[in-house]
Scaffold this motif. Sequence first.
Motif, PDB file in Angstrom:
ATOM      1  N   SER A   1      28.710  35.112  33.120  1.00  0.00           N
ATOM      2  CA  SER A   1      27.351  34.647  32.079  1.00  0.00           C
ATOM      3  C   SER A   1      27.247  32.435  32.176  1.00  0.00           C
ATOM      4  O   SER A   1      26.547  31.612  31.594  1.00  0.00           O
ATOM      5  CB  SER A   1      27.684  34.654  30.717  1.00  0.00           C
ATOM      6  N   LYS A   2      27.576  32.251  33.803  1.00  0.00           N
ATOM      7  CA  LYS A   2      27.286  31.075  33.913  1.00  0.00           C
ATOM      8  C   LYS A   2      25.355  31.010  33.907  1.00  0.00           C
ATOM      9  O   LYS A   2      24.906  31.379  34.233  1.00  0.00           O
ATOM     10  CB  LYS A   2      28.227  30.197  35.181  1.00  0.00           C
ATOM     11  N   THR A   3      25.335  29.361  33.766  1.00  0.00           N
ATOM     12  CA  THR A   3      23.711  28.943  33.164  1.00  0.00           C
ATOM     13  C   THR A   3      23.437  30.157  32.079  1.00  0.00           C
ATOM     14  O   THR A   3      21.802  29.769  31.667  1.00  0.00           O
ATOM     15  CB  THR A   3      22.930  28.990  34.256  1.00  0.00           C
TER      16      THR A   3
ATOM     17  N   MET B   1      37.862  31.431  33.177  1.00  0.00           N
ATOM     18  CA  MET B   1      37.631  30.299  33.983  1.00  0.00           C
ATOM     19  C   MET B   1      37.648  30.263  34.942  1.00  0.00           C
ATOM     20  O   MET B   1      39.018  30.799  35.263  1.00  0.00           O
ATOM     21  CB  MET B   1      37.893  28.599  33.628  1.00  0.00           C
ATOM     22  N   VAL B   2      36.304  30.613  35.246  1.00  0.00           N
ATOM     23  CA  VAL B   2      36.571  31.517  36.907  1.00  0.00           C
ATOM     24  C   VAL B   2      36.923  30.546  38.246  1.00  0.00           C
ATOM     25  O   VAL B   2      36.178  30.399  39.228  1.00  0.00           O
ATOM     26  CB  VAL B   2      35.784  32.747  37.063  1.00  0.00           C
ATOM     27  N   GLY B   3      35.485  28.925  37.758  1.00  0.00           N
ATOM     28  CA  GLY B   3      35.438  27.546  39.046  1.00  0.00           C
ATOM     29  C   GLY B   3      36.570  27.361  39.556  1.00  0.00           C
ATOM     30  O   GLY B   3      37.725  27.250  38.794  1.00  0.00           O
TER      31      GLY B   3
ATOM     32  N   GLY C   1      40.362  36.102  44.400  1.00  0.00           N
ATOM     33  CA  GLY C   1      40.094  35.492  46.163  1.00  0.00           C
ATOM     34  C   GLY C   1      38.430  35.833  46.531  1.00  0.00           C
ATOM     35  O   GLY C   1      38.290  36.681  45.132  1.00  0.00           O
ATOM     36  N   MET C   2      38.173  34.973  47.460  1.00  0.00           N
ATOM     37  CA  MET C   2      36.851  34.915  47.122  1.00  0.00           C
ATOM     38  C   MET C   2      36.447  35.925  48.570  1.00  0.00           C
ATOM     39  O   MET C   2      36.410  34.935  49.481  1.00  0.00           O
ATOM     40  CB  MET C   2      35.640  34.129  46.609  1.00  0.00           C
ATOM     41  N   ALA C   3      35.426  36.290  49.018  1.00  0.00           N
ATOM     42  CA  ALA C   3      35.415  36.724  50.137  1.00  0.00           C
ATOM     43  C   ALA C   3      34.029  36.314  51.103  1.00  0.00           C
ATOM     44  O   ALA C   3      33.638  35.756  50.187  1.00  0.00           O
ATOM     45  CB  ALA C   3      35.047  38.474  50.474  1.00  0.00           C
TER      46      ALA C   3
ATOM     47  N   MET D   1      32.332  40.970  43.171  1.00  0.00           N
ATOM     48  CA  MET D   1      31.576  39.911  42.583  1.00  0.00           C
ATOM     49  C   MET D   1      30.200  41.388  42.085  1.00  0.00           C
ATOM     50  O   MET D   1      30.511  42.435  42.998  1.00  0.00           O
ATOM     51  CB  MET D   1      30.818  38.621  42.757  1.00  0.00           C
ATOM     52  N   SER D   2      29.163  41.196  42.204  1.00  0.00           N
ATOM     53  CA  SER D   2      28.809  42.128  42.397  1.00  0.00           C
ATOM     54  C   SER D   2      28.009  42.278  43.748  1.00  0.00           C
ATOM     55  O   SER D   2      27.738  43.857  43.606  1.00  0.00           O
ATOM     56  CB  SER D   2      26.734  40.627  42.075  1.00  0.00           C
ATOM     57  N   GLY D   3      28.118  41.556  44.500  1.00  0.00           N
ATOM     58  CA  GLY D   3      27.229  42.249  45.669  1.00  0.00           C
ATOM     59  C   GLY D   3      28.095  42.854  46.672  1.00  0.00           C
ATOM     60  O   GLY D   3      28.542  43.716  47.191  1.00  0.00           O
TER      61      GLY D   3
ATOM     62  N   VAL E   1      37.121  42.783  37.971  1.00  0.00           N
ATOM     63  CA  VAL E   1      35.935  41.965  39.226  1.00  0.00           C
ATOM     64  C   VAL E   1      34.816  41.155  37.872  1.00  0.00           C
ATOM     65  O   VAL E   1      35.547  41.084  36.946  1.00  0.00           O
ATOM     66  CB  VAL E   1      35.240  43.446  39.213  1.00  0.00           C
ATOM     67  N   ARG E   2      34.242  40.544  39.204  1.00  0.00           N
ATOM     68  CA  ARG E   2      33.892  39.184  38.226  1.00  0.00           C
ATOM     69  C   ARG E   2      32.097  38.867  38.599  1.00  0.00           C
ATOM     70  O   ARG E   2      31.807  38.938  39.534  1.00  0.00           O
ATOM     71  CB  ARG E   2      34.800  37.904  38.415  1.00  0.00           C
ATOM     72  N   ILE E   3      31.429  40.235  37.421  1.00  0.00           N
ATOM     73  CA  ILE E   3      29.923  40.591  37.968  1.00  0.00           C
ATOM     74  C   ILE E   3      29.409  39.232  36.828  1.00  0.00           C
ATOM     75  O   ILE E   3      28.688  39.231  35.862  1.00  0.00           O
ATOM     76  CB  ILE E   3      29.849  41.467  37.488  1.00  0.00           C
ATOM     77  N   GLY E   4      28.510  38.832  37.388  1.00  0.00           N
ATOM     78  CA  GLY E   4      27.367  37.758  36.977  1.00  0.00           C
ATOM     79  C   GLY E   4      25.815  38.218  37.225  1.00  0.00           C
ATOM     80  O   GLY E   4      25.252  38.775  36.284  1.00  0.00           O
ATOM     81  N   SER E   5      25.391  37.913  38.695  1.00  0.00           N
ATOM     82  CA  SER E   5      24.168  38.796  38.892  1.00  0.00           C
ATOM     83  C   SER E   5      23.499  39.704  38.286  1.00  0.00           C
ATOM     84  O   SER E   5      22.471  40.150  37.951  1.00  0.00           O
ATOM     85  CB  SER E   5      23.410  37.932  40.085  1.00  0.00           C
ATOM     86  N   SER E   6      24.263  40.865  38.736  1.00  0.00           N
ATOM     87  CA  SER E   6      23.599  41.976  38.464  1.00  0.00           C
ATOM     88  C   SER E   6      24.001  42.596  37.411  1.00  0.00           C
ATOM     89  O   SER E   6      23.623  43.744  36.958  1.00  0.00           O
ATOM     90  CB  SER E   6      23.826  42.830  39.016  1.00  0.00           C
TER      91      SER E   6
ATOM     92  N   GLU F   1      19.088  36.840  38.441  1.00  0.00           N
ATOM     93  CA  GLU F   1      19.157  35.898  39.052  1.00  0.00           C
ATOM     94  C   GLU F   1      19.590  34.536  38.210  1.00  0.00           C
ATOM     95  O   GLU F   1      18.885  34.712  37.103  1.00  0.00           O
ATOM     96  CB  GLU F   1      18.277  36.128  39.835  1.00  0.00           C
ATOM     97  N   ARG F   2      20.142  33.685  38.534  1.00  0.00           N
ATOM     98  CA  ARG F   2      20.629  32.737  38.412  1.00  0.00           C
ATOM     99  C   ARG F   2      19.501  31.509  38.364  1.00  0.00           C
ATOM    100  O   ARG F   2      19.273  30.969  39.484  1.00  0.00           O
ATOM    101  CB  ARG F   2      22.241  31.875  38.258  1.00  0.00           C
ATOM    102  N   ASN F   3      18.943  30.363  37.741  1.00  0.00           N
ATOM    103  CA  ASN F   3      18.155  29.418  37.877  1.00  0.00           C
ATOM    104  C   ASN F   3      18.529  28.470  37.415  1.00  0.00           C
ATOM    105  O   ASN F   3      19.200  27.653  36.110  1.00  0.00           O
ATOM    106  CB  ASN F   3      16.990  29.669  36.749  1.00  0.00           C
TER     107      ASN F   3
HETATM  108  C1  LIG Z   1      29.241  32.791  40.016  1.00  0.00           C
HETATM  109  C2  LIG Z   1      30.385  33.691  40.407  1.00  0.00           C
HETATM  110  C3  LIG Z   1      30.689  35.085  40.008  1.00  0.00           C
HETATM  111  C4  LIG Z   1      29.750  35.933  40.182  1.00  0.00           C
HETATM  112  O1  LIG Z   1      29.154  35.644  40.850  1.00  0.00           O
HETATM  113  P1  LIG Z   1      28.055  37.309  40.975  1.00  0.00           P
HETATM  114  O2  LIG Z   1      27.508  36.951  42.638  1.00  0.00           O
HETATM  115  O3  LIG Z   1      26.737  36.816  40.224  1.00  0.00           O
HETATM  116  O4  LIG Z   1      27.855  38.464  40.908  1.00  0.00           O
HETATM  117  C5  LIG Z   1      32.118  35.255  40.783  1.00  0.00           C
HETATM  118  N1  LIG Z   1      33.464  34.359  40.798  1.00  0.00           N
HETATM  119  C6  LIG Z   1      33.098  33.474  40.689  1.00  0.00           C
HETATM  120  C7  LIG Z   1      34.121  32.312  41.078  1.00  0.00           C
HETATM  121  C8  LIG Z   1      31.531  32.650  40.805  1.00  0.00           C
HETATM  122  O5  LIG Z   1      31.773  31.853  40.502  1.00  0.00           O
END
Ligand SMILES: *Cc1c(COP(=O)(O)O)cnc(C)c1O
Length: 219
Positions: free
Chosen positions: A24-26, A66-68, A152-154, A191-193, A206-211, A215-217
């Motif tokens: 939910s960032k931003t 906290m995901v960042g 991990g992030m691809a 993530m979303s994609g 799973v960590r899903i934001g924009s979908s 989209e984030r501004n």
């Molecule tokens: C922003 C973020 C996401 C979500 O990304 P989306 O593409 O919007 O789903 C997932 N993981 C991390 C670490 C992020 O910073």
Amino acid sequence: MSISENIKKYRSELPEDVKLVAISKTKPNEDLMEAYEAGQRIFGENKIQEMTDKWEELPKDIEWHMVGHVQRNKVKYMAPYVNLIHAVDSLKLLKEINKRAKQNERSIDCLLQIKIAEEDSKFGISRQEAREILESEAYAEMKHVNIVGLMGMATFTEDKKQVREEFDRLKSAFDDFSQDFPELKEISMGMSGDYKIAVECGSTIVRIGSSIFGERNYN
Ligand SMILES: *Cc1c(COP(=O)(O)O)cnc(C)c1O
């Protein structure tokens, strides 16, 4: 589709044992509350200040992840309430989390972030460095942090084959470690994609934001 429809769609689509973290960032509190009212209880943020403001204002049965990337000098602000820190990438950071968790008389679950992407902009440590942390005496002495899995992030790419190889890399590190460390239960990837591939590769979070939220501004 609305936020609540998106939450319901993901909930029905994801296997029951895969946790959904709504990133939910931003996004404003109203958006989080719409997701909350649709039944969502786990939210993820990447900035400690923003997460703490939301934690103060929103219902107390929300689980905050906290995901960042985490700066050590800010750990103290989230130590009273954070449920899972996804991106731990050093023993020094783990020590600080342990110290602040102890001050709050609680213990905090963490994931080690492994670098799986080809691109070098991404944070994370090697599989070997992660094993060294898990096997270290310093970690064995920490009573207020539990490493419960890997994250991990691809690479951000359309190449599905590459994304799958990177997620397979994380799953294989997990399988290797969990023979020696049975307390490792979670693999945070997708993530979303790319969440569909991640789930096929064994993701448990799973960590899903924009979908979910749109989209984030950034301004
Ligand atoms: C922003 C973020 C996401 C979500 O990304 P989306 O593409 O919007 O789903 C997932 N993981 C991390 C670490 C992020 O910073």
